[in-house]
Design an enzyme around this catalytic site. Sequence first.
Site, PDB file in Angstrom:
ATOM      1  N   ASP A 146      -9.783   0.849 -25.072  1.00  0.00           N
ATOM      2  CA  ASP A 146     -10.047   0.750 -23.627  1.00  0.00           C
ATOM      3  C   ASP A 146      -9.926   2.119 -22.961  1.00  0.00           C
ATOM      4  OD1 ASP A 146     -10.342  -1.885 -23.914  1.00  0.00           O
ATOM      5  OD2 ASP A 146      -8.487  -2.492 -22.918  1.00  0.00           O
TER       6      ASP A 146
ATOM      7  N   GLU B 118       1.818  -8.202   8.880  1.00  0.00           N
ATOM      8  CA  GLU B 118       2.220  -6.802   9.037  1.00  0.00           C
ATOM      9  C   GLU B 118       3.286  -6.432   8.014  1.00  0.00           C
ATOM     10  OE1 GLU B 118      -0.623  -6.737  11.329  1.00  0.00           O
ATOM     11  OE2 GLU B 118       0.496  -4.870  11.036  1.00  0.00           O
TER      12      GLU B 118
ATOM     13  N   PRO C  61       0.816  -1.212   0.000  1.00  0.00           N
ATOM     14  CA  PRO C  61       0.000   0.000   0.000  1.00  0.00           C
ATOM     15  C   PRO C  61       0.851   1.264   0.000  1.00  0.00           C
ATOM     16  CG  PRO C  61      -0.309  -1.260   2.052  1.00  0.00           C
ATOM     17  CD  PRO C  61       0.636  -2.021   1.215  1.00  0.00           C
TER      18      PRO C  61
HETATM   19  C1  LIG Z   1      -0.517  -6.698   1.675  1.00  0.00           C
HETATM   20  O1  LIG Z   1      -0.596  -5.929   0.457  1.00  0.00           O
HETATM   21  C2  LIG Z   1      -1.466  -4.882   0.450  1.00  0.00           C
HETATM   22  O2  LIG Z   1      -2.163  -4.626   1.430  1.00  0.00           O
HETATM   23  C3  LIG Z   1      -1.535  -4.061  -0.785  1.00  0.00           C
HETATM   24  C4  LIG Z   1      -0.737  -4.369  -1.885  1.00  0.00           C
HETATM   25  C5  LIG Z   1      -0.867  -3.554  -3.022  1.00  0.00           C
HETATM   26  N1  LIG Z   1      -1.727  -2.524  -3.074  1.00  0.00           N
HETATM   27  C6  LIG Z   1      -2.490  -2.225  -2.002  1.00  0.00           C
HETATM   28  N2  LIG Z   1      -3.332  -1.168  -2.066  1.00  0.00           N
HETATM   29  C7  LIG Z   1      -2.429  -2.996  -0.830  1.00  0.00           C
END
Ligand SMILES: COC(=O)c1ccnc(N)c1
Length: 235
Positions: free
Chosen positions: A169, A116, A89
């Site tokens: 697209d 985590e 994320p």
């Molecule tokens: C554990 O990975 C994630 O939570 C993740 C991976 C890629 N993009 C996200 N928005 C979250």
Amino acid sequence: MRFDVLTLFPEIFSSYLGQSLLAKAIEGNLVEVHPHDMRKWANDKHNRVDDRPFGGGAGMVIRAEPVVECVEAVQREGSHPGRLIMLSPQGRRLDQRLVEELSQESRLLLLCGRYEGFDQRVSDLLQPEEISIGDYVLNGGEVAAMAIIDAVIRLIPGVLGDETSSVDDSFSSGNRLLEFPQYTRPRVYRGLAAPDVLLSGDHAQIAAWRKQQSIERTKRRRADLLDRDVESEDE
Ligand SMILES: COC(=O)c1ccnc(N)c1
């Protein structure tokens, strides 16, 4: 193109690999997807892949050893190490421009986290680039890895049949407009008719109508796409 997916849950990919577009691309030797179970590289005395975080806190952290060992072993398997991507994320937001960039690679290694996340030494030693599929947290990076594979393989020549193309697209390169509405048989369904222009056979009129529909839909739903200046697209 070769994808290597490094995960604690390789079984997640077995049914995904069977879905028609990807299965055809694999059968056609256009794409290879190799899931790898990082647990096989957990060789400490307890065969652990995760452990409690130093400094306390909730949850478990994925240990560096199984990940680093797995990545290095997988990189040795192929003709070249490939581009290493950690799904996270905290990463660079995935958009069509990045998908197009990734589709130019011959090998992508997708590193999927859980819990985590990874021990920091994984990033310190392997220097992966981090990619996020949006501003939200998932239980694992596997869903994000599938999103990348799915979006990228559509752009590999030969994967989409001749009758299908990604050119129109939404977001395809240089296209800042959302796709126009689509209709098929029957012409009238529950009193709703497909636009007459689409049945006129006048290709110029059809193209003009579709362009206008794309502009109106984009203004209504994603005016931000129209605000992007051309320079920013070159970044
Ligand atoms: C554990 O990975 C994630 O939570 C993740 C991976 C890629 N993009 C996200 N928005 C979250």
